[in-house]
Design an enzyme around this catalytic site. Structure first.
Site, mmCIF file in Angstrom:
data_model
loop_
_atom_site.group_PDB
_atom_site.id
_atom_site.type_symbol
_atom_site.label_atom_id
_atom_site.label_comp_id
_atom_site.label_asym_id
_atom_site.label_seq_id
_atom_site.Cartn_x
_atom_site.Cartn_y
_atom_site.Cartn_z
ATOM 1 N N GLU A 1 138.218 59.812 87.821
ATOM 2 C CA GLU A 1 137.171 58.918 87.315
ATOM 3 C C GLU A 1 136.844 57.861 88.363
ATOM 4 O OE1 GLU A 1 135.222 60.024 84.870
ATOM 5 O OE2 GLU A 1 136.808 59.902 83.353
ATOM 6 N N HIS A 2 135.576 57.594 88.518
ATOM 7 C CA HIS A 2 135.070 56.626 89.510
ATOM 8 C C HIS A 2 135.445 57.043 90.938
ATOM 9 C CE1 HIS A 2 133.296 53.705 86.781
ATOM 10 N NE2 HIS A 2 134.260 54.054 85.954
ATOM 11 N N THR A 3 135.526 58.323 91.120
ATOM 12 C CA THR A 3 135.763 58.860 92.457
ATOM 13 C C THR A 3 134.505 59.531 93.009
ATOM 14 O OG1 THR A 3 136.622 60.788 91.310
ATOM 15 C CG2 THR A 3 138.248 59.269 92.214
ATOM 16 N N LEU B 1 130.370 61.111 76.928
ATOM 17 C CA LEU B 1 130.340 62.567 77.131
ATOM 18 C C LEU B 1 129.079 62.999 77.870
ATOM 19 C CD1 LEU B 1 131.734 63.748 73.684
ATOM 20 C CD2 LEU B 1 132.960 63.306 75.805
ATOM 21 N N SER C 1 125.658 62.331 77.438
ATOM 22 C CA SER C 1 124.438 62.800 76.772
ATOM 23 C C SER C 1 123.256 62.670 77.728
ATOM 24 C CB SER C 1 124.178 61.995 75.500
ATOM 25 O OG SER C 1 124.208 60.613 75.776
ATOM 26 N N SER C 2 123.347 61.740 78.675
ATOM 27 C CA SER C 2 122.212 61.520 79.583
ATOM 28 C C SER C 2 122.010 62.705 80.530
ATOM 29 C CB SER C 2 122.417 60.224 80.369
ATOM 30 O OG SER C 2 123.706 60.167 80.892
ATOM 31 N N ASP D 1 128.326 64.038 86.479
ATOM 32 C CA ASP D 1 127.840 64.527 85.179
ATOM 33 C C ASP D 1 126.838 65.666 85.355
ATOM 34 O OD1 ASP D 1 129.302 62.366 84.374
ATOM 35 O OD2 ASP D 1 127.561 61.079 84.069
#
Ligand code: GLA
Length: 354
Positions: A25-27, A115, A117-118, A163
């Site tokens: 995460e945040h990588t 999750l 959605s965007s 994402d």
């Protein structure tokens, strides 16, 4: 709200999945490693040609509408409208044709729940509009970049490519080891041997634009400048020792999180689910203490899932709210409000004109 008219024979339907990032995460915006998978829930977009030059959009779940000039989408939209206008705008900017269109959006992902959605919406919409104008979808990495520009330039969130790549490359039964330095993707079988992954909402909705997300990105850039490197992927292991607070902790998170992605891939290959649970816990501690993207509602959710028997639990996605991902051994049952998640297929056109 009046129900939209039935769609005609020229209609195209496309689906974009949500995603869960197992770890990493945040990588992504630090040229680092992530391990996401697409899930079965997502966003479905139906489009059909409309006489004239307007785009008429309906968000079925919200009972909301938008209506704008297809040739010049306005930049001042908020929420889902910014994603729709931005996707049309970026398709036009990339030389694709978008004319008068009616589009209908429906989904079964919690919005602001971490999750993505965007990305589900922008990838489904882009695929649907390309198919409607009979254009090939082209290279999916390019499409991921296009959808990412929607988020960066139209929505105002300086997010990375995690994402969009997860939505566009997801594979049934597999997580994807994503190396954001060269955008290479390696499927890793997600064989959980009777264990369960589940996601529970913290009840605290998150929005990237306007949260601390952009601040974290700016801090990483500042750390790179201080270290004289192009990206934190190039940071040496002792880099935190040479940085002031809080940049030292931000960099320590990124370095240790990249290492945890590698360790998680090994744990999955070895079938060592206990180890995977411990890595989720370590990731959460690092996101909470070093990267500081947790909030009280998330901490309460982590505690609740651990009390229910989770072997590991961590905040998932951009943080500052959203959801918690937990790994349960075969002897424990996820709480009723948690959504059990499994890797499913990538964004796709599900119905093309006959
Ligand atoms: C959000 C962003 C991603 C990624 C994650 C954190 O989901 O959209 O690009 O940075 O946060 O890992």
């Amino acid at each position: 709200m009046t129900a939209p008219a039935a769609f005609g024979p020229d209609a195209v339907t496309a689906f974009g999945p949500g995603r869960v990032n197992l770890i990493g995460e945040h990588t992504d915006y630090n040229d680092g490693l992530c391990l996401p998978f697409a899930i079965a829930r997502g966003v479905t977009v139906r489009v059909e040609p409309l006489e004239g030059e307007r785009v008429q959009a309906h968000a079925a779940d919200l009972g909301e509408h938008d209506d704008f000039d297809a040739a010049a989408p306005p930049r001042d939209g908020e929420g889902w409208r910014a994603f729709v206008r931005g996707t049309v705008g970026e398709l036009l900017a990339a030389g694709h044709a978008v004319g008068g269109t009616r589009l209908d959006i429906a989904g079964d992902l919690p919005r602001g729940g971490g999750l993505s959605s965007s990305a589900a919406l922008s990838t489904a919409l882009a695929l649907a509009l390309l198919a409607l104008s009979d254009e090939p979808e082209g290279d999916r990495r390019e499409l991921a970049r296009l959808c990412s520009r929607v988020e960066n330039d139209w929505v105002g969130a300086q997010t990375g490519l995690l994402d969009q790549l997860a939505a566009l490359f997801g594979q049934q039964g597999h997580a994807l080891r994503l190396d954001c330095r060269d955008l290479s993707l390696e499927p890793v079988a997600l064989d959980l041997r009777g264990w369960t992954l589940a996601v529970a909402s913290s009840g605290h909705e998150h929005v990237h634009a306007g949260s601390g997300y952009n601040d974290r990105r700016a801090e990483c850039r500042a750390a790179c400048e201080a270290l004289g490197i192009a990206s934190l992927r190039d940071a040496p292991p002792d880099a935190p020792d040479h940085l002031p607070e809080p940049l030292n902790r931000r960099v320590r998170h990124v370095l240790t999180e990249n290492a945890r992605v590698e360790a998680a891939v090994v744990a999955l290959r070895d079938g060592d689910l206990e180890k995977l649970g411990a890595l989720l816990d370590a990731s959460h501690a690092s996101l909470r203490d070093d990267y500081e993207v947790s909030v009280d509602a998330v901490e309460r959710t982590v505690a609740r899932l651990k009390d229910a028997g989770a072997a590991g639990a961590r905040i998932v996605g951009g943080g500052f709210g959203g959801s918690v991902l937990a790994l349960f051994p075969p002897t424990a049952t996820p709480p009723d409000d948690a959504l059990v998640v499994e890797p499913a297929g990538a964004a796709r056109v599900t119905q093309a004109p006959t």
